[in-house]
Write a protein that holds these residues in place. Structure first.
Motif, PDB file in Angstrom:
ATOM      1  N   GLU A 142     106.638  -3.993 133.064  1.00 42.73           N
ATOM      2  CA  GLU A 142     106.271  -5.396 134.187  1.00 42.73           C
ATOM      3  C   GLU A 142     106.905  -6.743 134.533  1.00 42.73           C
ATOM      4  O   GLU A 142     107.778  -6.406 133.547  1.00 42.73           O
ATOM      5  CB  GLU A 142     104.720  -5.574 134.450  1.00 42.73           C
ATOM      6  N   ASN A 183     102.679  -7.820 137.367  1.00 40.33           N
ATOM      7  CA  ASN A 183     103.036  -6.539 137.679  1.00 40.33           C
ATOM      8  C   ASN A 183     103.649  -5.878 138.386  1.00 40.33           C
ATOM      9  O   ASN A 183     103.954  -6.523 139.333  1.00 40.33           O
ATOM     10  CB  ASN A 183     101.524  -5.670 137.796  1.00 40.33           C
ATOM     11  N   THR A 190     102.711   2.245 140.490  1.00 45.17           N
ATOM     12  CA  THR A 190     102.784   1.530 139.127  1.00 45.17           C
ATOM     13  C   THR A 190     102.052   2.119 138.375  1.00 45.17           C
ATOM     14  O   THR A 190     101.972   3.122 137.840  1.00 45.17           O
ATOM     15  CB  THR A 190     101.251   0.295 139.923  1.00 45.17           C
ATOM     16  N   ILE A 214     101.186  -3.223 129.022  1.00 44.88           N
ATOM     17  CA  ILE A 214     101.124  -4.147 130.552  1.00 44.88           C
ATOM     18  C   ILE A 214      99.642  -5.623 130.790  1.00 44.88           C
ATOM     19  O   ILE A 214      98.331  -4.456 130.222  1.00 44.88           O
ATOM     20  CB  ILE A 214     101.669  -3.916 131.476  1.00 44.88           C
TER      21      ILE A 214
END
Ligand SMILES: Cc1ncc(COP(=O)(O)O)c(C=O)c1O
Length: 342
Positions: free
Chosen positions: A223, A228, A240, A246
């Motif tokens: 990230e 993010n 993602t 993260i």
């Protein structure tokens, strides 16, 4: 009744700190949380040996409140931050307030500072900062048995003064923000202390934000320093990274729902940094900016470019508008994300 607002330059609010009317505090001792208290004095009397000062037993949250089109004051998903601080606290062997106490404290901090909640129409908001500290005086390395939880607020403008414009980013190769099996999935204060030097160095090189890779293999995207990573593939999939190191972003979680609502495929998976060119659009997402469009990611000296230098891509723009529309009460709050402050 219409709330009389402070005489501030709402249009040009930055992200700079100044004192507001008050903050709220709750103390944990003798195995239980006490009453929520409103405090005008922004200073905490703390022991020099308090665990948070010496050993960094501290974590925090970031939330926003808004004035809607209809004049209501609303907070974006505070119960999600309440759950997340409990996860941070669990990893740091701390006690966090129950979800109801957290939300009540957040609401009270906003209520006490209603005159600082920016009026509708300026793209501004009230940033809410809940903090949890281990307060026991200690020299032995053990978890504190006493804690202080407090919430302060500050009116803020858009994170980037020029607005929703693409930024240049770089993969941070010389520093990690998280360790394998470390605290990267928490909002521990120390994670941010560790990020300050790499952050300064990348700014000095002309980049706005740094992108961190997974700390174990350095092969996959983790990230950005405080947000993010999201990528929109050329066939319109919202992607993602899936990673244990993260922070689970509440903005990302919400954007995934909106992308699903728009009929997009949403994929959460390991994303090799070497696959970065598969994206048509890249963004950094978090509470402060919602989405920061990313114009380029520089990795090992090569600049990978996504779209136009002067304008965000169409999908991220659509998601951003939808998200902000819900926050400002312009679009139906179909997922029940907004908590009203009475
Ligand atoms: C490391 C990190 N990742 C992601 C985020 C975005 O999380 P959220 O959307 O909950 O603000 C933040 C900011 O809180 C952060 O500090």
């Amino acid at each position: 009744m219409e709330m009389k607002k402070k005489d501030l330059d709402w249009k040009n609010l930055g992200f700079n700190f100044f004192d507001t009317n008050s903050h709220v505090e709750v103390e944990y001792k003798d195995g239980r949380w006490g009453e929520i208290k409103v405090k005008k004095d922004p200073y905490l009397p703390m022991h020099v040996a308090a665990n948070c000062f010496n050993y960094g037993q501290a974590c925090f949250e970031g939330i926003k409140a808004f004035t809607t089109k209809d004049g209501d004051t609303v907070i974006f998903r505070p119960e999600e931050n309440a759950k997340r601080i409990r996860k941070s606290a669990e990893r740091l062997d701390m006690k966090a307030p129950p979800v109801e106490t957290f939300v009540e404290a957040v609401k009270l901090a906003v209520k006490e500072n209603l005159d600082y909640v920016p009026p509708y129409g300026y793209g501004a908001s009230l940033y809410i900062r809940p903090v949890l500290l281990g307060t026991e005086p200690q020299i032995l390395l053990t978890a504190s048995k006493t804690f202080k939880f407090f919430v302060f607020v500050i009116p803020v403008g858009p994170l980037y003064s020029k607005g929703f414009l693409p930024v240049r980013t770089v993969v941070v190769e010389d520093y990690d923000r998280a360790a394998p099996q470390g605290t990267g999935m928490t909002k521990m204060s120390g994670n941010y202390a560790a990020g300050m030097k790499p952050d300064r160095l990348i700014h000095e090189q002309g980049y706005s934000i740094g992108l961190f890779l997974d700390p174990k293999e350095k092969k996959y995207i983790d990230e950005f320093g405080t947000s993010n990573f999201i990528g929109i593939t050329k066939d319109s999939t919202y992607m993602t990274p899936k990673s244990p190191s993260i922070l689970p972003s509440i903005t990302n979680n919400s954007l995934k729902k909106l992308a699903g609502d728009m009929g997009m495929t949403v994929a959460e998976e390991k994303i090799p940094i070497n696959d970065i060119d598969r994206f048509a659009e890249v963004g950094a997402c978090g509470t402060a900016a919602v989405i920061t469009p990313v114009y380029s990611v520089t990795y090992k000296g090569k600049e990978h470019i996504f779209g136009d230098k002067d304008a965000a891509g169409p999908t991220l723009t659509k998601l951003y508008k939808e998200f902000q529309g819900i926050q400002y009460g312009e679009i139906d709050d179909r997922h029940n994300w907004m908590t009203k402050v009475d």
